[in-house]
Design an enzyme around this catalytic site. Structure first.
Site, short mmCIF file in Angstrom:
data_model
loop_
_atom_site.label_atom_id
_atom_site.label_comp_id
_atom_site.label_asym_id
_atom_site.label_seq_id
_atom_site.Cartn_x
_atom_site.Cartn_y
_atom_site.Cartn_z
N HIS A 64 0.78 -1.18 -0.02
CA HIS A 64 0.15 0.00 0.10
C HIS A 64 0.71 1.07 0.09
O HIS A 64 0.59 2.10 -0.91
CB HIS A 64 -1.00 -0.04 1.16
CG HIS A 64 -1.71 1.15 1.47
ND1 HIS A 64 -3.19 1.21 1.29
CD2 HIS A 64 -1.37 2.35 1.92
CE1 HIS A 64 -3.68 2.45 1.31
NE2 HIS A 64 -2.70 3.21 1.51
N GLU A 65 1.90 1.22 1.01
CA GLU A 65 2.95 2.48 1.13
C GLU A 65 3.54 2.78 -0.22
O GLU A 65 3.90 3.66 -0.89
CB GLU A 65 3.45 2.46 2.17
CG GLU A 65 2.82 2.43 3.46
CD GLU A 65 1.54 3.62 3.64
OE1 GLU A 65 2.17 4.70 3.27
OE2 GLU A 65 0.51 3.20 4.02
N HIS A 68 1.68 4.56 -3.10
CA HIS A 68 1.92 5.78 -2.82
C HIS A 68 3.16 6.39 -3.38
O HIS A 68 3.29 7.41 -4.21
CB HIS A 68 1.96 6.23 -1.39
CG HIS A 68 0.46 6.21 -0.78
ND1 HIS A 68 -0.45 7.05 -1.24
CD2 HIS A 68 0.00 5.54 0.39
CE1 HIS A 68 -1.62 6.76 -0.49
NE2 HIS A 68 -1.29 5.79 0.43
#
Length: 146
Positions: A64-65, A68
């Site tokens: 998820h990170e 980004h």
């Protein structure tokens, strides 16, 4: 576990893109699994998530990170609301939301009568005044877990 090496490994295996910045453990994080900092490109991760849920769930949070991170450096939409973010997150199998690690002990347990969503609060709420945030249904107090 060497966090920085692990994040680099996940980035290469799941994205085929290199992670060129630093990853850190941040014990002060409470409700989030990780954070991306666009100013300097580093990532923070919550060690409590790793301890509570294990490596499989933690890997999904790392993904998820990294979504980004990689979208930001490609100049694409890197925020949660952006289509690019949602598509890449689905493609790599990252988590959309971090699982809750807070224990419900010492809290009031409310449940929506329509969608059956659970809510835990430290302070009592007026059931005539407040509704479910998801479906606007009526809430009921199930039990006091004190």
């Amino acid at each position: 576990m060497n966090l920085n090496e692990y994040v680099k490994q996940v980035s290469l295996e799941d994205f085929d893109w290199e992670f060129r910045h630093q990853a850190y453990w941040n014990k002060r994080l409470r409700t989030t699994g990780g954070r991306f900092f666009p100013k300097d490109g580093h990532l923070d991760f919550n060690p409590k998530i790793y301890e509570a849920f294990g490596l499989e769930t933690f890997r999904k949070i790392v993904r998820h990170e990294l979504v980004h991170y990689h979208l930001y450096y490609q100049g694409k939409g890197y925020r949660h609301k952006d289509r690019d973010f949602k598509e890449l997150l689905k493609q790599v199998g990252g988590l959309r939301y971090t699982p809750s690690i807070s224990s419900p002990e010492g809290r009031l347990h409310y449940q929506c009568q329509q969608c059956h969503a659970d809510f835990y609060r430290k302070r009592q709420i007026d059931l005539k005044r407040y509704r479910c945030g998801r479906c606007k249904g009526k809430l009921r107090l199930l039990k006091q877990e004190r």
